[in-house]
Design an enzyme around this catalytic site. Structure first.
Site, mmCIF file in Angstrom:
data_model
loop_
_atom_site.group_PDB
_atom_site.id
_atom_site.type_symbol
_atom_site.label_atom_id
_atom_site.label_comp_id
_atom_site.label_asym_id
_atom_site.label_seq_id
_atom_site.Cartn_x
_atom_site.Cartn_y
_atom_site.Cartn_z
ATOM 1 N N TYR A 65 54.435 -41.907 9.275
ATOM 2 C CA TYR A 65 53.197 -40.926 9.327
ATOM 3 C C TYR A 65 52.099 -41.755 9.451
ATOM 4 O O TYR A 65 50.698 -41.466 9.612
ATOM 5 C CB TYR A 65 53.282 -40.497 7.712
ATOM 6 C CG TYR A 65 53.926 -39.016 7.722
ATOM 7 C CD1 TYR A 65 52.937 -38.000 7.908
ATOM 8 C CD2 TYR A 65 54.983 -38.868 7.443
ATOM 9 C CE1 TYR A 65 53.441 -36.697 8.025
ATOM 10 C CE2 TYR A 65 55.805 -37.559 7.382
ATOM 11 C CZ TYR A 65 54.685 -36.455 7.542
ATOM 12 O OH TYR A 65 55.208 -35.049 7.694
ATOM 13 N N HIS A 117 50.788 -25.181 5.551
ATOM 14 C CA HIS A 117 51.653 -26.298 5.763
ATOM 15 C C HIS A 117 51.139 -27.579 4.916
ATOM 16 O O HIS A 117 51.481 -28.477 5.400
ATOM 17 C CB HIS A 117 51.856 -26.637 7.055
ATOM 18 C CG HIS A 117 52.766 -25.447 7.682
ATOM 19 N ND1 HIS A 117 53.285 -25.633 9.095
ATOM 20 C CD2 HIS A 117 53.479 -24.442 7.266
ATOM 21 C CE1 HIS A 117 54.186 -24.307 9.412
ATOM 22 N NE2 HIS A 117 54.152 -23.775 8.364
ATOM 23 N N CYS A 152 51.304 -45.590 -11.071
ATOM 24 C CA CYS A 152 52.784 -45.970 -11.677
ATOM 25 C C CYS A 152 53.354 -46.615 -10.779
ATOM 26 O O CYS A 152 54.594 -47.408 -10.860
ATOM 27 C CB CYS A 152 53.564 -44.663 -12.211
ATOM 28 S SG CYS A 152 54.271 -43.753 -10.705
ATOM 29 N N GLY A 189 46.594 -20.332 19.475
ATOM 30 C CA GLY A 189 47.534 -21.536 19.532
ATOM 31 C C GLY A 189 48.715 -21.704 18.833
ATOM 32 O O GLY A 189 49.046 -22.843 18.178
ATOM 33 N N ALA A 233 42.373 -22.500 23.729
ATOM 34 C CA ALA A 233 41.737 -21.986 22.469
ATOM 35 C C ALA A 233 40.292 -22.290 22.324
ATOM 36 O O ALA A 233 39.551 -21.393 22.089
ATOM 37 C CB ALA A 233 42.390 -22.726 21.111
HETATM 38 ZN ZN LIG Z 1 52.585 -42.211 -10.309
#
Ligand SMILES: [Zn+2]
Length: 248
Positions: A65, A117, A152, A189, A233
């Site tokens: 990611y 999403h 945390c 799209g 698009a």
């Molecule tokens: Zn946390």
């Protein structure tokens, strides 16, 4: 000819709700995950994009990611995003429902936006509930392979819907409401392959509304659309916005 038809439909069938997918963002340099050359052709989504993969090895998923976040952070809204914001401003578009997580509609100025999403706007801690904005996540990633919760210490989860996760309940309920109220659903799209989002045009049709589709390639609902335009698009939405403002 089909642009004229689309212009007529948007003019006659109000409110018009727009549903966008990856095809709106490819012109901003964001790859379509599901295309033949897309990311899932090179990375196994089971290994990188499921909630189970994330819970088992969040650092590995963030390694994947993190690289994408830079691409997404650098991307700029394109002509399609801008034309949609303009159409909303002028009252032709009631709301935009998007499958995209890239924030580009928001950055182009769309206000009535439903992100079914999720979005990269924030990441959250699954333990203490802390919510961390995009820019801070990018800063945390500069010093560590995965961003830890500032409160945390648990590895944060991006607030995008992973495979195996339910869609955000409030967003999908709102999307469904908009789809039923729309007299025209304009799909842009999206190949309409991912449920339950792909079912939204059916809700519009079921309540007597019309369907228009702008997409490169075919979709399973082409046969039920009043018009289909197989084109990009950006160019199509710009032409639509210009036609509706009488500039053509
Ligand atoms: Zn946390």
């Amino acid at each position: 000819m089909s642009l004229e038809r689309l212009t007529e439909l948007v003019r006659d069938l109000q409110p018009c709700v727009v549903l966008t997918g990856a095809g709106v963002s490819t012109e901003s340099g964001i790859p379509d995950f599901r295309s033949a050359e897309g990311i899932w052709a090179r990375y196994d989504p089971m290994e990188y994009a499921t909630i189970h993969a994330f819970l088992a090895d969040p650092v590995k998923v963030w390694d994947f990611y993190g690289k994408r976040l830079h691409v997404l952070g650098d991307a700029e809204p394109n002509e399609g995003h801008r034309a949609l914001a303009e159409l909303e401003e002028r009252g032709w578009v009631h709301a935009v429902i998007t499958q995209n997580i890239d924030r580009l509609h928001e950055r182009a100025g769309t206000r009535a936006l439903v992100e079914v999403h999720g979005s990269i706007r924030t990441s959250s801690c699954l333990d203490c509930g802390a919510v961390v904005p995009f820019d801070e996540v990018v800063r945390l990633l500069a010093d560590a392979p995965a961003p830890a919760c500032p409160t945390c210490g648990r590895i944060l989860k991006p607030d995008v819907v992973m495979f195996g996760e339910l869609l955000p309940e409030a967003a999908i309920a709102r999307a469904s409401e908009l789809a039923s109220e729309a007299r025209l659903m304009l799909v842009v799209g999206s190949t309409l392959e991912v449920y339950p989002v792909a079912g939204l045009p059916l809700e519009t049709l079921a309540t007597g509304g019309g369907l228009a589709i702008v997409n490169r390639g075919r979709t399973p609902l082409d046969g039920r659309a009043a018009v289909t335009i197989d084109a990009g698009a950006g160019e199509t939405l710009r032409a639509l916005a210009d036609a509706l403002s009488g500039r053509r």
